[in-house]
Design a protein around this motif. Structure first.
Motif, mmCIF file in Angstrom:
data_model
loop_
_atom_site.group_PDB
_atom_site.id
_atom_site.type_symbol
_atom_site.label_atom_id
_atom_site.label_comp_id
_atom_site.label_asym_id
_atom_site.label_seq_id
_atom_site.Cartn_x
_atom_site.Cartn_y
_atom_site.Cartn_z
ATOM 1 N N GLN A 219 1.135 -1.218 -0.049
ATOM 2 C CA GLN A 219 -0.323 0.116 0.235
ATOM 3 C C GLN A 219 0.813 1.314 -0.031
ATOM 4 N N VAL A 220 0.128 2.780 -0.053
ATOM 5 C CA VAL A 220 1.208 3.687 -0.118
ATOM 6 C C VAL A 220 0.151 4.777 0.283
ATOM 7 N N GLN A 221 0.891 5.751 1.624
ATOM 8 C CA GLN A 221 0.413 6.974 2.195
ATOM 9 C C GLN A 221 0.281 8.002 0.943
ATOM 10 N N LEU A 222 -0.471 8.769 0.885
ATOM 11 C CA LEU A 222 -0.169 10.167 0.076
ATOM 12 C C LEU A 222 -0.231 11.094 0.397
ATOM 13 N N VAL A 223 0.017 12.581 1.364
ATOM 14 C CA VAL A 223 0.325 13.351 1.753
ATOM 15 C C VAL A 223 0.366 14.722 0.577
ATOM 16 N N GLU A 224 -0.481 15.271 0.310
ATOM 17 C CA GLU A 224 -0.130 16.929 -0.126
ATOM 18 C C GLU A 224 -0.481 17.584 0.810
ATOM 19 N N SER A 225 0.236 18.426 0.185
ATOM 20 C CA SER A 225 0.297 20.256 0.590
ATOM 21 C C SER A 225 0.134 21.609 -0.283
ATOM 22 N N GLY A 226 0.484 22.751 -0.709
ATOM 23 C CA GLY A 226 0.893 23.561 -1.247
ATOM 24 C C GLY A 226 -0.643 24.496 -1.688
ATOM 25 N N GLY A 227 -2.256 24.135 -0.797
ATOM 26 C CA GLY A 227 -3.007 24.834 -1.408
ATOM 27 C C GLY A 227 -3.669 25.993 -0.243
ATOM 28 N N GLY A 228 -4.199 27.197 -0.528
ATOM 29 C CA GLY A 228 -3.772 27.610 -0.104
ATOM 30 C C GLY A 228 -5.429 28.698 -0.284
ATOM 31 N N LEU A 229 -5.203 30.359 -0.106
ATOM 32 C CA LEU A 229 -5.371 30.959 -0.845
ATOM 33 C C LEU A 229 -5.087 32.136 -1.875
ATOM 34 N N VAL A 230 -5.516 32.672 -3.191
ATOM 35 C CA VAL A 230 -4.848 33.337 -4.292
ATOM 36 C C VAL A 230 -6.017 34.222 -5.221
ATOM 37 N N GLN A 231 -5.320 35.421 -5.311
ATOM 38 C CA GLN A 231 -6.319 36.052 -6.269
ATOM 39 C C GLN A 231 -6.082 35.997 -7.655
ATOM 40 N N ALA A 232 -7.514 35.976 -8.837
ATOM 41 C CA ALA A 232 -7.333 35.066 -9.786
ATOM 42 C C ALA A 232 -6.378 35.529 -10.239
ATOM 43 N N GLY A 233 -5.647 35.202 -10.987
ATOM 44 C CA GLY A 233 -4.805 34.950 -12.250
ATOM 45 C C GLY A 233 -3.199 34.860 -10.986
ATOM 46 N N GLY A 234 -3.322 34.810 -10.305
ATOM 47 C CA GLY A 234 -2.083 34.220 -9.737
ATOM 48 C C GLY A 234 -1.854 32.399 -9.861
ATOM 49 N N SER A 235 -0.940 32.211 -8.811
ATOM 50 C CA SER A 235 -0.296 30.938 -9.210
ATOM 51 C C SER A 235 -0.030 30.024 -7.516
ATOM 52 N N LEU A 236 -0.052 28.783 -6.966
ATOM 53 C CA LEU A 236 0.095 28.107 -6.766
ATOM 54 C C LEU A 236 1.138 26.618 -7.117
ATOM 55 N N ARG A 237 1.923 25.478 -5.959
ATOM 56 C CA ARG A 237 2.410 25.002 -6.637
ATOM 57 C C ARG A 237 1.599 23.931 -5.032
ATOM 58 N N LEU A 238 0.996 22.506 -5.660
ATOM 59 C CA LEU A 238 0.523 21.400 -4.659
ATOM 60 C C LEU A 238 1.910 20.614 -5.130
ATOM 61 N N SER A 239 1.469 20.265 -3.643
ATOM 62 C CA SER A 239 2.823 18.663 -3.957
ATOM 63 C C SER A 239 1.805 17.558 -2.754
ATOM 64 N N CYS A 240 2.694 16.660 -3.315
ATOM 65 C CA CYS A 240 1.495 15.093 -3.266
ATOM 66 C C CYS A 240 3.144 14.226 -2.524
ATOM 67 N N ALA A 241 3.148 14.137 -1.369
ATOM 68 C CA ALA A 241 4.761 12.943 -1.154
ATOM 69 C C ALA A 241 4.158 11.760 -1.067
ATOM 70 N N ALA A 242 4.504 10.625 -1.398
ATOM 71 C CA ALA A 242 4.465 9.421 -1.289
ATOM 72 C C ALA A 242 5.541 8.240 -1.014
ATOM 73 N N SER A 243 5.055 7.573 0.207
ATOM 74 C CA SER A 243 5.591 7.082 0.718
ATOM 75 C C SER A 243 6.598 6.147 0.714
#
Length: 115
Positions: A1-25
């Protein structure tokens, strides 16, 4: 099996950027396909992007040209770079993979894009 943990979300204005990460075990995570899904309030979960073991990528039409999925094999991480964000990109973003016919999901990370 595998565990997945996401991070990087948040609040941003339209036109902005975000980078999400998913770490696998698992150290061999580059041997299987990884995907990002999202679920907006009141809507079904939808596929956003997928990356194969050979690093072939595919995207939902709604995010093509704005989002990029990639791997960082050294960190057992899959990334989702999101640019030119729109209010309709708001939702909970989930990382997913499938091993031996079983789907594994992360807990999700919230993205909110204000207009």
């Amino acid at each position: 099996q595998v565990q997945l943990v996401e991070s990087g979300g948040g609040l941003v204005q339209a036109g902005g950027s975000l980078r999400l990460s998913c770490a696998a075990s698992r150290r061999d995570f580059n041997s299987y396909a990884m995907a990002w899904y999202r679920q907006a309030p009141g809507k079904q979960r939808e596929l956003v992007a997928v990356i194969t073991p050979g690093d072939i990528t595919n995207y939902a039409d709604s995010v093509k040209g704005r989002f990029t999925i990639s791997r960082d094999n050294a960190k057992n991480t899959v990334l989702l770079q999101m640019n030119s964000l729109k209010p309709e990109d708001t939702g909970v973003y989930y990382c997913k993979t499938r091993l031996w016919g079983i789907d594994y999901w992360g807990q999700g990370t919230q993205v909110f894009v204000s207009s």
